[in-house]
Each structure stands twice: as C-alpha cells, then as structure tokens.
Write a protein that holds these residues in place. Structure first.
Motif, PDB file in Angstrom:
ATOM      1  N   GLU A 107     -24.714 -10.998  -9.151  1.00  0.00           N
ATOM      2  CA  GLU A 107     -24.815  -9.593  -9.542  1.00  0.00           C
ATOM      3  C   GLU A 107     -23.464  -9.070  -9.990  1.00  0.00           C
ATOM      4  O   GLU A 107     -22.422  -9.488  -9.486  1.00  0.00           O
ATOM      5  CB  GLU A 107     -25.330  -8.742  -8.383  1.00  0.00           C
ATOM      6  N   HIS A 108     -23.502  -8.131 -10.918  1.00  0.00           N
ATOM      7  CA  HIS A 108     -22.277  -7.451 -11.347  1.00  0.00           C
ATOM      8  C   HIS A 108     -22.662  -6.141 -12.019  1.00  0.00           C
ATOM      9  O   HIS A 108     -23.840  -5.878 -12.292  1.00  0.00           O
ATOM     10  CB  HIS A 108     -21.454  -8.342 -12.287  1.00  0.00           C
ATOM     11  N   TYR A 109     -21.648  -5.309 -12.291  1.00  0.00           N
ATOM     12  CA  TYR A 109     -21.879  -4.051 -13.001  1.00  0.00           C
ATOM     13  C   TYR A 109     -21.601  -4.245 -14.484  1.00  0.00           C
ATOM     14  O   TYR A 109     -20.587  -4.847 -14.864  1.00  0.00           O
ATOM     15  CB  TYR A 109     -20.963  -2.947 -12.461  1.00  0.00           C
ATOM     16  N   ASN A 110     -22.497  -3.757 -15.335  1.00  0.00           N
ATOM     17  CA  ASN A 110     -22.248  -3.833 -16.772  1.00  0.00           C
ATOM     18  C   ASN A 110     -21.343  -2.689 -17.202  1.00  0.00           C
ATOM     19  O   ASN A 110     -20.869  -1.898 -16.379  1.00  0.00           O
ATOM     20  CB  ASN A 110     -23.564  -3.858 -17.552  1.00  0.00           C
ATOM     21  N   ARG A 111     -21.123  -2.560 -18.518  1.00  0.00           N
ATOM     22  CA  ARG A 111     -20.179  -1.556 -19.019  1.00  0.00           C
ATOM     23  C   ARG A 111     -20.647  -0.132 -18.768  1.00  0.00           C
ATOM     24  O   ARG A 111     -19.850   0.801 -18.741  1.00  0.00           O
ATOM     25  CB  ARG A 111     -19.977  -1.764 -20.526  1.00  0.00           C
ATOM     26  N   GLN A 112     -21.971   0.035 -18.601  1.00  0.00           N
ATOM     27  CA  GLN A 112     -22.515   1.371 -18.300  1.00  0.00           C
ATOM     28  C   GLN A 112     -22.506   1.674 -16.808  1.00  0.00           C
ATOM     29  O   GLN A 112     -22.966   2.739 -16.375  1.00  0.00           O
ATOM     30  CB  GLN A 112     -23.955   1.481 -18.829  1.00  0.00           C
ATOM     31  N   GLY A 113     -21.976   0.752 -16.020  1.00  0.00           N
ATOM     32  CA  GLY A 113     -21.924   0.945 -14.577  1.00  0.00           C
ATOM     33  C   GLY A 113     -23.241   0.673 -13.883  1.00  0.00           C
ATOM     34  O   GLY A 113     -23.415   1.035 -12.723  1.00  0.00           O
ATOM     35  N   VAL A 114     -24.174   0.031 -14.594  1.00  0.00           N
ATOM     36  CA  VAL A 114     -25.483  -0.286 -14.024  1.00  0.00           C
ATOM     37  C   VAL A 114     -25.413  -1.661 -13.362  1.00  0.00           C
ATOM     38  O   VAL A 114     -24.863  -2.607 -13.920  1.00  0.00           O
ATOM     39  CB  VAL A 114     -26.581  -0.271 -15.100  1.00  0.00           C
ATOM     40  N   ARG A 115     -25.982  -1.749 -12.198  1.00  0.00           N
ATOM     41  CA  ARG A 115     -26.006  -3.015 -11.464  1.00  0.00           C
ATOM     42  C   ARG A 115     -27.066  -3.938 -12.087  1.00  0.00           C
ATOM     43  O   ARG A 115     -28.238  -3.561 -12.196  1.00  0.00           O
ATOM     44  CB  ARG A 115     -26.340  -2.746  -9.999  1.00  0.00           C
ATOM     45  N   VAL A 116     -26.638  -5.145 -12.493  1.00  0.00           N
ATOM     46  CA  VAL A 116     -27.564  -6.097 -13.101  1.00  0.00           C
ATOM     47  C   VAL A 116     -27.581  -7.381 -12.283  1.00  0.00           C
ATOM     48  O   VAL A 116     -26.599  -7.728 -11.620  1.00  0.00           O
ATOM     49  CB  VAL A 116     -27.187  -6.410 -14.571  1.00  0.00           C
ATOM     50  N   THR A 117     -28.717  -8.049 -12.333  1.00  0.00           N
ATOM     51  CA  THR A 117     -28.909  -9.298 -11.591  1.00  0.00           C
ATOM     52  C   THR A 117     -29.199 -10.426 -12.573  1.00  0.00           C
ATOM     53  O   THR A 117     -30.061 -10.281 -13.438  1.00  0.00           O
ATOM     54  CB  THR A 117     -30.068  -9.168 -10.594  1.00  0.00           C
ATOM     55  N   HIS A 118     -28.487 -11.539 -12.433  1.00  0.00           N
ATOM     56  CA  HIS A 118     -28.696 -12.704 -13.279  1.00  0.00           C
ATOM     57  C   HIS A 118     -29.145 -13.885 -12.435  1.00  0.00           C
ATOM     58  O   HIS A 118     -28.632 -14.106 -11.327  1.00  0.00           O
ATOM     59  CB  HIS A 118     -27.404 -13.092 -14.021  1.00  0.00           C
ATOM     60  N   GLN A 119     -30.111 -14.612 -12.956  1.00  0.00           N
ATOM     61  CA  GLN A 119     -30.520 -15.880 -12.358  1.00  0.00           C
ATOM     62  C   GLN A 119     -29.636 -16.970 -12.978  1.00  0.00           C
ATOM     63  O   GLN A 119     -29.609 -17.142 -14.191  1.00  0.00           O
ATOM     64  CB  GLN A 119     -31.992 -16.142 -12.654  1.00  0.00           C
ATOM     65  N   LEU A 120     -28.901 -17.713 -12.141  1.00  0.00           N
ATOM     66  CA  LEU A 120     -27.936 -18.711 -12.615  1.00  0.00           C
ATOM     67  C   LEU A 120     -28.316 -20.098 -12.113  1.00  0.00           C
ATOM     68  O   LEU A 120     -28.622 -20.279 -10.934  1.00  0.00           O
ATOM     69  CB  LEU A 120     -26.530 -18.347 -12.126  1.00  0.00           C
ATOM     70  N   MET A 121     -28.302 -21.072 -13.045  1.00  0.00           N
ATOM     71  CA  MET A 121     -28.499 -22.480 -12.695  1.00  0.00           C
ATOM     72  C   MET A 121     -27.263 -23.256 -13.124  1.00  0.00           C
ATOM     73  O   MET A 121     -26.811 -23.124 -14.276  1.00  0.00           O
ATOM     74  CB  MET A 121     -29.752 -23.043 -13.379  1.00  0.00           C
ATOM     75  N   LEU A 122     -26.700 -24.053 -12.225  1.00  0.00           N
ATOM     76  CA  LEU A 122     -25.512 -24.857 -12.504  1.00  0.00           C
ATOM     77  C   LEU A 122     -25.822 -26.333 -12.306  1.00  0.00           C
ATOM     78  O   LEU A 122     -26.520 -26.709 -11.342  1.00  0.00           O
ATOM     79  CB  LEU A 122     -24.354 -24.454 -11.585  1.00  0.00           C
ATOM     80  N   HIS A 123     -25.307 -27.157 -13.197  1.00  0.00           N
ATOM     81  CA  HIS A 123     -25.486 -28.615 -13.093  1.00  0.00           C
ATOM     82  C   HIS A 123     -24.147 -29.287 -13.367  1.00  0.00           C
ATOM     83  O   HIS A 123     -23.411 -28.890 -14.284  1.00  0.00           O
ATOM     84  CB  HIS A 123     -26.530 -29.117 -14.105  1.00  0.00           C
ATOM     85  N   LEU A 124     -23.825 -30.340 -12.616  1.00  0.00           N
ATOM     86  CA  LEU A 124     -22.623 -31.148 -12.866  1.00  0.00           C
ATOM     87  C   LEU A 124     -22.948 -32.236 -13.880  1.00  0.00           C
ATOM     88  O   LEU A 124     -23.989 -32.901 -13.788  1.00  0.00           O
ATOM     89  CB  LEU A 124     -22.133 -31.790 -11.566  1.00  0.00           C
ATOM     90  N   VAL A 125     -22.057 -32.412 -14.853  1.00  0.00           N
ATOM     91  CA  VAL A 125     -22.186 -33.486 -15.835  1.00  0.00           C
ATOM     92  C   VAL A 125     -21.059 -34.483 -15.572  1.00  0.00           C
ATOM     93  O   VAL A 125     -19.861 -34.120 -15.667  1.00  0.00           O
ATOM     94  CB  VAL A 125     -22.101 -32.940 -17.275  1.00  0.00           C
ATOM     95  N   LYS A 126     -21.394 -35.744 -15.222  1.00  0.00           N
ATOM     96  CA  LYS A 126     -20.393 -36.748 -14.859  1.00  0.00           C
ATOM     97  C   LYS A 126     -20.265 -37.802 -15.948  1.00  0.00           C
ATOM     98  O   LYS A 126     -21.201 -38.055 -16.718  1.00  0.00           O
ATOM     99  CB  LYS A 126     -20.784 -37.395 -13.530  1.00  0.00           C
TER     100      LYS A 126
END
Length: 577
Positions: A107-126
């Motif tokens: 979660e973070h605040y956008n430029r308008q000060g609105v709280r936004v939620t992002h779904q994040l997926m991370l993968h390691l590439v070896k």
C-alpha cells in the motif's frame, strides 16, 4: 481445372507463412516479449539481484505515476511513499530467498493523497549456476476491488438504511467482545422501541418514515463511543450495548440521554415529527451470558416500560425473571393441560340496562392447574402463544361454547347469544372458513356469536385484519371493541372500524364518583349513539352506576351487581328464572 490442386494450395501457403513467422520470432524472441509487456494491463518490473529497477512496462509507469527515466536505477522500495515499514520488506525478502517467489499486497499514497492497494507477485530468476540474476515483479491495482469488498462486507453486517449494525453483526461482535472480558467486567444491553413510529409511516408515507429512522439512528450513534455498539434489529427497534458500565445511577443517566435525543422532533420537509421511545435494560453476565437471553430479558423490560413506567425506562429484575420462569413452566405444561381437560369455561350474563333481561353470555376461559390452582387468561395466554397452542385453545373454546349453546337452545329454549373474547390472538392469521364450518358442525349459527377484540389491536387497521373482520361479519358474527377506556383509542377512526358495538372497560368505573369519569362515560355513550353502535358496560358494581347507565341510554351492563361469572350447571337455574 483440377479442383483438388486449388484446395490444397491455400493451406500450403498458410503453413509456409506461419513457419516464416516462427523463424522470425525465434531469431528475436525479446521482440514478442516487449510487445506483450507493452500491451498488458498489469505492471511489470525487472530488477537486478539487489532490487534496483532495470526495466518497466507502460502499465507500471501508470500505476506508480512515474516515467521510465525516474524509475530506472531506483530501489523498488523507494519508488513511492509506502505505508509499510522496513521490517515488512525484510520479511518479503526472506520469503523470496526461501521459496523463490512471494505474493501479497503493498500500500502507498498516490499523488492525490489517496490510499491505494497493489497486488504484487515477485519471482527470482537464476542463472545456470543457481545465482540470482534478476527479480521479476508483476503488480496490479486492486484498490477498487478492495473498496467493493469492504462495501459488500459493510452491507452484509450493517443496516442499509441507517448504517447501524444489523443483527448478524451484533451477534458476532457480542461473542467476540465477551470472550475477552474478565469475570469482573460487565455489559448493559439497552433494547429501544420507538413509541409513535407507525403513525408516521401510516400518515406521511414510508419515505418520510425512513428519514425519521435515519435521523434518530444518527442521534443515537453520537451518544455512543467506540467501545459500544448501535444495532437496528427490527423496523423500529434498536439495541445499544454499553461496555464498562459502572453504577445503576450512571446507566440511568445515560439511558435518559438517549431517550432525550429520541424525544426531540425530527424535521422532514415541512413536517416536525415527534416519536419518542421506550427502553428495557438487561445485564451481562448477571442476567445471562448469551446475547439471545439478554435480548429477551431487555425486550420484556421494554414492554414493562411502555405500559407502566412514566420515565419510559425499565431495568430487567427479579420480578420479571420470576414471571418469565412461570411462563416457561406454563408453556411446558400447556399441551398436557389440553389433553387432560384442565381448561373450563365460565359464563357471565350481559343484561339489558333498561329491564335487566338477559341479552347474552360472555365466555370466560379458566385453567385449573394441578399445582397453581385456577389461572386466568392474562396469566397463561402468553404461555399458550409460546407453546404454539393459541389457536388450538381458541378452537376448543368455540367447540365447548357451541355445544353448551346448543344444549341451552334444546332444553331451556334460550335464544340469546355467546360472546367470545379473542384478545391475544393475531386475528390476521385466523382462518374464517374452518371456524364457521366448526360452528356449523355443532349445529349452531355463527350469527349467534359475538367476537370481542382489544381496542389496541383493532386500532392497527391493517389490510389483512380488515379482510378477516369483513369475512367474520359476512358469516353473521358481530364484532365488539372491548376494553374501551384502557389503552390506545382513537375517536376519529372509531367510525371507520367494522364493528357493531363497544364494551366500556371496568377501569372507567373504578373512580365513578369523580365528575370527570362520568363525563367520559357519557361522552362515549353519546358518540356511540350517534354512530349507531351498541354499548355494554363492564364492571358495574353499584346501583348508582347502573342507574347512571340506564339514564344515559347504555344498551347492556355486565358485573357482579347483577350476575357474577357462573359454571354451565349454575346457569341452568339462572336461565330457568
């Protein structure tokens, strides 16, 4: 021309083109990958092994509100004003190292000060040696989805009109709260019922009624801090739960504050509508540890407040608990009582005021309880309702009275009628055709029966009730409004009710010597004469009362002065006279 050659020519050409495209893609596989990244809606970021941004797609720039130049070379955790602490990212990195992938929300605040939620997926590439070469991230904005889920959750647990909690949420919240309380902590449950809300709906419409409910709920909410809860559990019923209750005096003061807010008129358009309320209070854990018991106890206390308390507040106590225990005992005994014929009828004559001629007999139901002695309807009708036997009991009364009436007609040649008090029955649920058939099976005419109904009940004037009354009158039965002078009574609607007469309650004669009481009785007699309906006065105990009623044109009188209630065998000698 050979058609087979033509048919095979096109597929061969297609296959050749497809083969050429595959060779082209094989020669430059990253071209296809970039095309996909540029057109998908999810944000894609490629990072080095330390989490610094190497490349992003347009969707990632849109979601982060930064362009490619601002993003490249920046550590992923420094891209925007995050709401997470460093510890959160360290936990992500640890799981990524252990499982080579991670999925969750950031979660973070956008430029308008609105709280936004992002779904994040991370993968390691070896690489081929198993060393981390890149970190691939895919991100999607789920803020609207989260907002929708939150709204759906709110609607599932709250009343859509007032925003107060609903019954489902109240039960869940109460269970969670009480599981955390110590043995020395207590709660107060306040059951609030609005007093004059139905006339608002009837006279001004449900739209105005809804506005009144919303305003009253808002007022209640302003009086409750974050530790308490307001719930709407019925049309005009609210529950307030107050933790950390201290003394009865403090709770009484708080309850009075709530009722004061509900007494203030509500302005809706051009109307100022005054409602008011009654309140019953029960206590956890002294009077119960489950919410259903506390609701039942507070409901009982609320009805006590509505009927008897001048300040409209009643605390559930030992007397109400004893009454509840008695009702539960009687409910358990009820089915056996019908089987063992413990019920019996008495009959009280109704005499003509003018010449004391016998007009009719009122049926009086009694219960000869094996341990408690003779019980009266006010003591056991609620128990009959709780046992689900109210209509079975009413059916027994009609059969017994019909059989007795048939006997008197055949052997004593008495042509009067029978009056049955149906107060306590929800008459809308009464099936008229089976009742009429029941009387005809006993070889009596339904027109020989007069039905008495409480004034409080008849004043509802609901459509199903009106239909039932019309069917009863069509069958030949007369309808009398009883207990006039006690409870709710509206002169304006009296002429609109489908009734044949009224019965003046005995309470009007308890202070008969007062000029005011005589004026009330005289006014009711004059009004009834003008409307063409008969009047029977109940509880006539003195010659002065009888003389007054005689002088002012009362149709009939009933009371111990003239004839007390009698058993059927006692009536034989009375009728013979």
């Amino acid at each position: 021309m050979d058609n087979s050659k033509v048919l095979w020519a096109a597929p061969t050409a297609l296959c050749q083109n497809k083969s050429d495209r595959l060779k082209s893609l094989a020669a430059n596989p990253f071209n296809l990958t970039r095309q996909i990244m540029n057109h998908i809606q999810e944000g894609v970021v490629v990072m080095d092994a330390r989490g610094r941004v190497l490349e992003v797609n347009p969707a990632f720039c849109t979601l982060s509100e930064l362009d490619n130049a601002q993003l490249c070379g920046v550590h992923i955790t420094n891209i925007s004003g995050s709401l997470h602490r460093r510890r959160y990212y360290r936990e992500i990195w640890q799981q990524l190292q252990q499982h080579e992938h991670w999925q969750g929300e950031v979660e973070h605040y956008n430029r308008q000060g609105v709280r936004v939620t992002h779904q994040l997926m991370l993968h390691l590439v070896k690489d081929s040696q198993g060393q981390v070469e890149h970190i691939l991230g895919i991100i999607d904005d789920v803020s609207q989805l989260k907002a929708s889920e939150k709204q759906l959750s709110f609607l599932a647990h709250h009343d859509a009109l007032t925003g107060a909690a609903n019954r489902t949420f109240l039960l869940s919240w109460f269970s969670q709260l009480t599981s955390k309380l110590t043995e020395h902590e207590s709660l107060a449950l306040l059951f609030i019922d609005l007093d004059r809300f139905k006339p608002v709906n009837d006279n001004f419409g449900h739209g105005v009624g809804d506005q009144v409910l919303k305003e009253l709920a808002r007022r209640l909410q302003t009086q409750i801090d974050e530790t308490g809860l307001l719930a709407r559990i019925g049309g005009d019923e609210f529950v307030v739960v107050l933790p950390d209750t201290h003394t009865i005096a403090q709770l009484q003061h708080k309850a009075e504050q709530l009722l004061t807010q509900l007494k203030i008129p509500v302005k809706v358009g051009d109307y100022e509508l005054s409602v008011g309320a009654s309140m019953g209070v029960s206590f956890y854990p002294e009077q119960g540890k489950d919410i259903e018991s506390l609701l039942r106890y507070a409901d009982i206390a609320m009805y006590q407040a509505k009927r008897y308390s001048s300040n409209k507040i009643c605390f559930f106590g030992h007397s109400q608990y004893a009454q509840l225990q008695d009702q539960q005992r009687l409910s358990a005994d009820f089915h056996q009582a019908i089987t063992d014929s413990q019920f019996f009828l008495q009959y009280q004559p109704v005499l003509a005021t003018k010449n004391k001629q016998l007009l009719s007999l009122e049926v009086l139901l009694r219960w000869q309880h094996p341990q408690l002695g003779v019980l009266y309807p006010r003591q056991f009708l609620s128990a009959a309702a709780a046992a689900g036997s109210l209509y079975r009991l009413a059916e027994w009364v009609f059969i017994e009275a019909a059989q007795q009436l048939r006997y008197w007609r055949q052997h004593l040649h008495w042509q009067g009628g029978i009056s049955v008090n149906l107060s306590g029955l929800e008459l809308e649920q009464l099936r008229v055709a089976p009742l009429v058939a029941l009387l005809q099976q006993q070889d009596v005419n339904p027109a020989d029966f007069t039905l008495e109904l409480g004034s409080d009940y008849l004043m509802r004037r609901s459509e199903p009730l009106s239909d039932t009354l019309a069917q009863l009158r069509a069958a030949g039965m007369s309808i009398y409004l009883n207990k006039v002078g006690e409870g709710r009574f509206n002169f304006e609607t009296l002429n609109q009710l489908p009734i044949d007469g009224i019965k003046l309650d005995r309470c009007l004669f308890s202070e008969f010597e007062r000029p005011f009481s005589q004026s009330v009785i005289r006014s009711l007699l004059l009004l009834s004469e003008a409307l063409g309906i008969k009047v029977v006065a109940c509880g006539v105990e003195t010659p002065a009362q009888w003389q007054f009623l005689h002088e002012h044109g009362c149709h009939g009188v009933q009371g111990r002065l003239l004839a007390p209630p009698m058993h059927a065998h006692e009536l034989v000698s009375y009728l013979n006279k």
